[in-house]
Each structure stands twice: as C-alpha cells, then as structure tokens.
Write a protein that holds these residues in place. Structure first.
Motif, PDB file in Angstrom:
ATOM      1  N   UNK A 102       0.933  -1.199   0.039  1.00 24.43           N
ATOM      2  CA  UNK A 102      -0.084   0.141  -0.008  1.00 24.43           C
ATOM      3  C   UNK A 102       0.635   1.330  -0.047  1.00 24.43           C
ATOM      4  N   UNK A 103       1.662   1.326  -0.982  1.00 25.48           N
ATOM      5  CA  UNK A 103       2.777   2.542  -1.035  1.00 25.48           C
ATOM      6  C   UNK A 103       2.010   3.673  -1.190  1.00 25.48           C
ATOM      7  N   UNK A 104       1.088   3.899  -2.048  1.00 25.56           N
ATOM      8  CA  UNK A 104       0.295   4.820  -2.254  1.00 25.56           C
ATOM      9  C   UNK A 104      -0.156   5.946  -1.025  1.00 25.56           C
ATOM     10  N   UNK A 105      -0.758   5.105  -0.006  1.00 18.24           N
ATOM     11  CA  UNK A 105      -1.255   5.686   1.047  1.00 18.24           C
ATOM     12  C   UNK A 105       0.082   6.112   1.916  1.00 18.24           C
ATOM     13  N   UNK A 106       1.280   5.333   2.006  1.00 19.24           N
ATOM     14  CA  UNK A 106       2.228   5.676   2.845  1.00 19.24           C
ATOM     15  C   UNK A 106       2.998   6.728   2.328  1.00 19.24           C
ATOM     16  N   UNK A 107       3.257   6.891   1.176  1.00 21.57           N
ATOM     17  CA  UNK A 107       3.965   8.157   0.455  1.00 21.57           C
ATOM     18  C   UNK A 107       3.102   9.388   0.571  1.00 21.57           C
ATOM     19  N   UNK A 108       1.870   9.364   0.710  1.00 24.51           N
ATOM     20  CA  UNK A 108       1.159  10.466   0.700  1.00 24.51           C
ATOM     21  C   UNK A 108       1.411  11.049   1.951  1.00 24.51           C
ATOM     22  N   UNK A 109       1.814  10.454   3.214  1.00 24.07           N
ATOM     23  CA  UNK A 109       2.159  10.715   4.590  1.00 24.07           C
ATOM     24  C   UNK A 109       3.633  10.915   4.970  1.00 24.07           C
ATOM     25  N   UNK A 110       4.441   9.868   4.622  1.00 29.84           N
ATOM     26  CA  UNK A 110       5.782  10.042   4.923  1.00 29.84           C
ATOM     27  C   UNK A 110       6.635  10.727   3.893  1.00 29.84           C
ATOM     28  N   UNK A 111       7.460  11.256   4.205  1.00 24.54           N
ATOM     29  CA  UNK A 111       8.501  11.944   3.299  1.00 24.54           C
ATOM     30  C   UNK A 111       9.715  11.261   3.180  1.00 24.54           C
ATOM     31  N   UNK A 112      10.185  11.141   1.972  1.00 25.47           N
ATOM     32  CA  UNK A 112      11.591  10.761   1.676  1.00 25.47           C
ATOM     33  C   UNK A 112      12.344  11.655   0.710  1.00 25.47           C
ATOM     34  N   UNK A 122      -1.566  20.935  -7.393  1.00 25.94           N
ATOM     35  CA  UNK A 122      -0.902  22.534  -7.680  1.00 25.94           C
ATOM     36  C   UNK A 122       0.212  22.643  -7.981  1.00 25.94           C
ATOM     37  N   UNK A 123       1.016  23.213  -7.283  1.00 25.11           N
ATOM     38  CA  UNK A 123       2.259  23.695  -7.359  1.00 25.11           C
ATOM     39  C   UNK A 123       3.569  22.809  -7.336  1.00 25.11           C
ATOM     40  N   UNK A 124       3.467  21.690  -7.060  1.00 25.95           N
ATOM     41  CA  UNK A 124       4.685  20.820  -6.830  1.00 25.95           C
ATOM     42  C   UNK A 124       5.220  20.911  -5.489  1.00 25.95           C
ATOM     43  N   UNK A 125       4.420  21.613  -4.898  1.00 26.28           N
ATOM     44  CA  UNK A 125       4.690  21.652  -3.291  1.00 26.28           C
ATOM     45  C   UNK A 125       3.624  20.918  -2.311  1.00 26.28           C
ATOM     46  N   UNK A 126       3.919  20.276  -1.336  1.00 33.38           N
ATOM     47  CA  UNK A 126       3.044  19.620  -0.695  1.00 33.38           C
ATOM     48  C   UNK A 126       2.134  20.707   0.058  1.00 33.38           C
ATOM     49  N   UNK A 142      -2.229  15.767   2.987  1.00 27.48           N
ATOM     50  CA  UNK A 142      -2.008  14.705   4.260  1.00 27.48           C
ATOM     51  C   UNK A 142      -1.309  15.533   5.077  1.00 27.48           C
ATOM     52  N   UNK A 143      -1.587  15.152   6.597  1.00 21.11           N
ATOM     53  CA  UNK A 143      -0.638  15.837   7.283  1.00 21.11           C
ATOM     54  C   UNK A 143       0.953  15.477   7.312  1.00 21.11           C
ATOM     55  N   UNK A 144       1.792  16.275   7.240  1.00 16.95           N
ATOM     56  CA  UNK A 144       3.238  16.129   7.132  1.00 16.95           C
ATOM     57  C   UNK A 144       3.513  15.311   8.556  1.00 16.95           C
ATOM     58  N   UNK A 145       3.878  14.106   8.439  1.00 16.79           N
ATOM     59  CA  UNK A 145       4.212  13.408   9.499  1.00 16.79           C
ATOM     60  C   UNK A 145       5.534  13.670  10.250  1.00 16.79           C
TER      61      UNK A 145
END
Lengths: 347, 347
Positions: A113-123, B6-10, B60-63
């Motif tokens: 379920x990478x779509x959900x995870x990547x929406x939330x966590x950053x790398x 949008x802009x390429x920014x979260x 999505x909130x920034x973890x």
DNA sequence: CTGTTAGCGCTTTCAT
DNA sequence: ATGAAAGCGCTAACAG
C-alpha cells in the motif's frame, strides 16, 4: 558502572548548547556543516567544547525536526512488492552501497500500500517497483505534490517522475530465440493474477516467439502460478510430469526458474541435458546456483538504478528533468540452458 | 484533463484552512481526532468544509511535523539482517498485519548498521533481530536516550528494552533427539563466522546431543557455510557426497534445510527415506515445500512478537515495564524427517 | 566568530 | 463551537 546517559529522553540541541555554554546556533553549525559560504567561521576551542558535550549526552540531531526545516530527510524509500524475490534484494544491496557514503538511509517498504504511505511520509526520493492497475495515476498525483519518484514500469510515461524501463519485451525474445534454437516443445512458467490469464510483456514475448516459429501455444504448457516459490515449484512439477513434457522451460522470472530447476531435479531430470531452463532477470542467485541459470537481463541494471535514485535524492548531477531510462538486455548463457545446434536438438 | 493539484509543493494545513475559511486549529481538529475531552466539539458544516478542502488539495498531514509535536511517528522500524531468510519475511508479514489497523507503518532496515541509524531516525518502536558482538551495549544506550526497543537475543538482559528469547537451545535438542531416534551418522549445517568455527546455541545443541548419545562429533560432518543459500547448498552437497555420508542432517536454520533438501534431491537421494533432514525455525516456506520440512520452532512466535512490538509502539496495554519474553518450542514432524522406530533405523 | 531571532508544519492549551 | 498563540527541535538570516 557510570551512568553516562540521562533521563530516558532524547537530548536536544538546547541541552548540548547549555552544557557547552554556547548558543544552539553554534551547536547546529558545528555539528552539521559550514556556516555562511566562505571562510571557516568556527574556532577550534568552541568546536571542541560542543563536540565533547554532544558526545557526553549521546546527542544526535532529530531528523524529523531537521526535515521540517530543510525539507530533506536523508532518507530514500524503496517500495518493494515481493520482498522474497532476489531481484528485490539486489535493488536493496545496490541502493545501500550507493547511499551509505552520502549519509542517506534506505528504508524499505514491504507494504503493498505504497500510495497511502507516500502521501504521509516523506523521503528525498522513492523507488516503486510495481504500479498496479488501480494506481496508474498515483505517481502523477504524488509527483504533483512534491514527491520525488522513480518508478519501474514498462508502460507509464514520465510526468514529473522518472520511469525506468527494462525493455523486457525484446530481452525476453532473446531468451525465446535461444530456446527455439534446439527446442520445439517449450513450456512457460509465469505468475498470473487471480483472473488466471497470463499477462505482461514477458509472457507476451513467449507467445509471440512461438507464433513466429509457427508453433501453437499449448495451454497445458503454460504453468500459471500464484507468485510464490512454492507455487512456481508446483507448476513446474506439473509441466515436467506431462507425458510429452516440454524439453525446455521459459520462466518469466529467475526465481521461478530456480524453482523449476529444483523441481526438475526432484523428478530425476538432468537440467541442461534432458531439459533446458531459462529465466528472466539475470539475478546473482541464479548465476551462483548449480547448475547455473541461463537468463536474460539488463546490463548493469541495479547500480544504474541506484545511481539515478540517489541523484534524484540529493538533487546533485545537473541532469535534465525526469525522463525515461531504458536498459539494453543481454543473453547470459549458462549451464541450465547451454548453446545448442542442429546436432544437439532435442526434437 | 483538469489540473486538480498544484504547485509541486505539498499542501500544508494552512492552505487547507484558508481554502475552507477556518483556522488551522480547526483543520487539525477535524482531521486528527477529537478536541478537548468530552462533547462533540465540531459542527458538521465546518467539518464538511474542511474535509472537502483537504480532499481537493490532496492534503495529508506532514508526519515529520506531527512527530516533532506529538513525539509519535506512527512508524515502527524492523532492523532485519538476512532479508533473504524466510524468517525475516514472516516477521514482516506479522508486523504488517498487526500494524495496519493501527495506522502504523512498518519500515524495514536492511542495513546492518542499525546502531547509527537508530541514533538518528525515530520510530515509535524498533525491532532488532540480531545484536553483534561489538554492539552488546548499544541497546542499553539507545534505550537510555528514549528509543523503544525490542531485541531478539538469547543472552542479553533487558535494561530499559524488551528482550525476546526463543529458547533455541532446548528446542534444538528436541530436533536432535528426534534424529537420534533412528540415526547415528548425523551431519550438521550451520552458518559460521569468518573465523570458521561454529558458534551459537543451535550448533551447541548439536554437539551436546551427540555427546549425550556417546557419538563423537566428526569434523567432516559439520558443514559450515557463509550464510547464503548458495553456500548452504554447496555445504550440503559436500556432506551428502561423502562415502559414508550422514543418514540425517540437522540444519541450524530452515532455509539451510531447504537448500539441503534441494541438494539431496539433486544427488538422487530420497529425502525422508535415504536421508532425513530437519531444520530449525519452523518457517511457512518449509512447511509448504515438497517434501514438507520437519522442523522445530517456537509456537505462535511471529504474531506474539508483532503484538509486543505494537503494544510498545502505541504505549497501550498497561503491561509492566520491559522484560523478557520467552517462547516454548515444539517439534513439528513432517515428511523430510518422519518418525522412526527401532525397525526403521538407518544404522 | 558567535548569539538572537524567526519560522518550518503541526498540535494543543486557553480564550473567546 | 472556533480561533489565537505558543512551542516541539532544528536551521538559516541577520546582527553584533
């Protein structure tokens, strides 16, 4: 035994600053790199004070806090379905090798379920090894919201993210050509979705090659399985137990080919003699096993993949924007499917 | 095609707040849970405005930012050496199953260098599957600075972190007893460090059991290998090619046992008949293969491990502090090493 | 060369 | 029921 550490809480930059008798800015400066642009900008005595204070406290900067300021996490995510596949291990290995000197940590996401995870966590960058049918536009969406993506997919077009193509089609045809030079009864092992019908370019190459040689595709020669090692083993056993069993087997992944080799040996067949087996992917596991596995695969694939990913992560390498990275494929002839000629034909 | 994003920014919480015409506090409240303690505290119309704004922006909130405030990352880290080992896959699978409903993401760390990584990155809980000789005090140090740890180790004492013990020693003796009831020429497959001398409780059980039965340990019956599948295969081949080859093989891991089965079959030996093979770990892979692998292993291991880890991650389960979790072991008799009696002895 | 200060995105009292 | 504001740990301008 001296109780060197403290309270059960992570030390903060402020604690280090206090202990060293300097400001947090100075600590940050000392620990994370140069200040301003030009000259040195730090005195040795202060730097030493800071360093020893940090040491004593066991201080390490909090990456989450750093990330929120700098926008960089010093992390890359590898989203890998089929972790048991040696292919995945090769990816991991290559990326780790390339990431270590840069201070970047690769984190593996086994979750499908990478779509959900990547929406939330950053790398700083993300590698995705498979986009399912329902997620075809997820990469575009993620890229639009700032995620740096490298996806492995034969068909997707790059829209703000990189696409890696292995050109599996032409590569797989190489494998089939090799087998057709000596065989006419060629079986196929391929993972199938729940629908039960084989799909994908790797299977397509099988059907096309047979057609090109004027050989009809026999349904009982196509061993579909569920993607697991055990499934591949079972499917191979069924194929090779047929009364007029195939004299060669084309497996759409190396790991399935390895299972086929084990199954053949279990049945008392000499691989590379009674039956030829070829895989796709050219993994090290196949190369090292006995008999060594003939395979087709891209050249220098994993290292170049790793290089691209980390280039994207660091933003270095003033290359152009996102695009397609193609890999030329090559045939690796080894013991499990040696060269044949007219005299050595099995039909 | 509408350009929805949008802009390429979260998107940030502020953007959502502006679009919805409310304050950031309200957005946070709507999206992450109840406010205060008692009553509802939000009106349906506002909640809807916020939700649709968030939706439109793909917010999505920034973890990382959340983590810095709450101290929780909604993440657990699994530090796994030997990712290719089915044992690791079982851990991953179990933890993923348990974590998903809690909204927690498991991240896998393939890097052997977990000490450094854990000093830097945060997670709500961390599982470590092996502590090397040089890192014996790392868990204590990490625990002291606030890392929630669960380590898998037979010897470590819990000092601020949990220790999982599998009681491999007694378990492995079960395996050896099983083989000794029918065999006297028993080989051993075990991964060895670079020193070349076998170590660890699993090997110790082999030596001790033989000694207890009055059988000397033959050096040529001990197949040390490098920890890889290929290495295990090679070692097994050597053992089973001896003139007076062992009639049974005890492998210190299931994956090595699987390699041994493949090697035996390659040599034309009927596993479970000409030669018995038993593993350690009781992995599903072994259970599903053909012939199915006899093994010893802890009962319900992976699920309980996952439960503990997530309990530590969430802080739920008002259990006591860190401690030791022991697992009783059990013998699983399957095809690769069936029951024997006096009449069926191979010696 | 070092310290002050603002602010990253978010949650959370505390007012309103 | 909603908003203003403080502050988590850190970095980066800008003063001094």
């Amino acid at each position: 035994m001296a109780k060197t550490t403290g309270t059960g809480q992570r030390p903060t930059i402020r604690m280090v600053a206090e202990l060293a008798g300097v400001s947090t800015a100075t600590v940050s400066y000392v620990l994370s790199g140069r200040r301003g642009d030009g000259g040195p900008g730090v005195s040795d005595p202060t730097a030493d004070k800071v360093k020893s204070a940090a040491e004593r406290l066991g201080y390490h900067p909090n990456q989450a806090a750093r990330a929120i300021r700098t926008g960089r996490t010093n992390t890359v995510i590898l989203s890998l379905t089929m972790l048991s596949d040696p292919w995945s291990l090769s990816v991991i290995e290559a990326v780790q090798r390339a990431a270590a000197p840069l201070g970047i940590t690769p984190m593996i996401l086994g979750d499908a379920d990478w779509v959900k995870v990547l929406g939330i966590h950053n790398a700083d960058a993300v590698f995705v090894d498979a986009v399912g049918a329902k997620e075809r536009d997820a990469p575009r969406r993620l890229a639009a919201t700032g995620t740096t993506l490298v996806v492995f997919d034969e068909l997707l077009e790059p829209e703000g993210f990189d696409v890696i193509r292995s050109l599996a089609g032409p590569g797989c045809e190489l494998a089939m050509e090799h087998l057709l030079n000596g065989h006419r009864r060629i079986g196929c092992l391929t993972a199938v979705p729940s629908s039960g019908i084989p799909v994908g370019p790797r299977y397509a190459a099988y059907a096309r090659a047979l057609e090109g040689a004027g050989i009809p595709v026999r349904e009982d020669y196509v061993g579909g399985f569920d993607g697991t090692t055990a499934g591949a083993y079972a499917a191979a056993t069924r194929l090779l137990s047929l009364a007029d069993r195939p004299t060669a087997v084309y497996a759409t992944t190396d790991f399935a080919a390895v299972s086929a080799i084990n199954a053949a040996q279990r049945l008392g067949l000499a691989v590379g003699k009674d039956v030829d087996i070829i895989g796709v992917g050219n993994t090290v596991e196949g190369e090292r096993m006995s008999p060594s596995l003939s395979s087709v695969g891209p050249v220098d694939f994993f290292d170049r993949l790793a290089r691209l990913l980390l280039q994207r992560a660091t933003g270095e390498g003033s290359d152009a924007g996102p695009g397609v990275l193609d890999f030329p494929w090559q045939l690796f002839v080894r013991e499990s499917a040696p060269h044949r000629n007219a005299a050595a034909r099995l039909y």
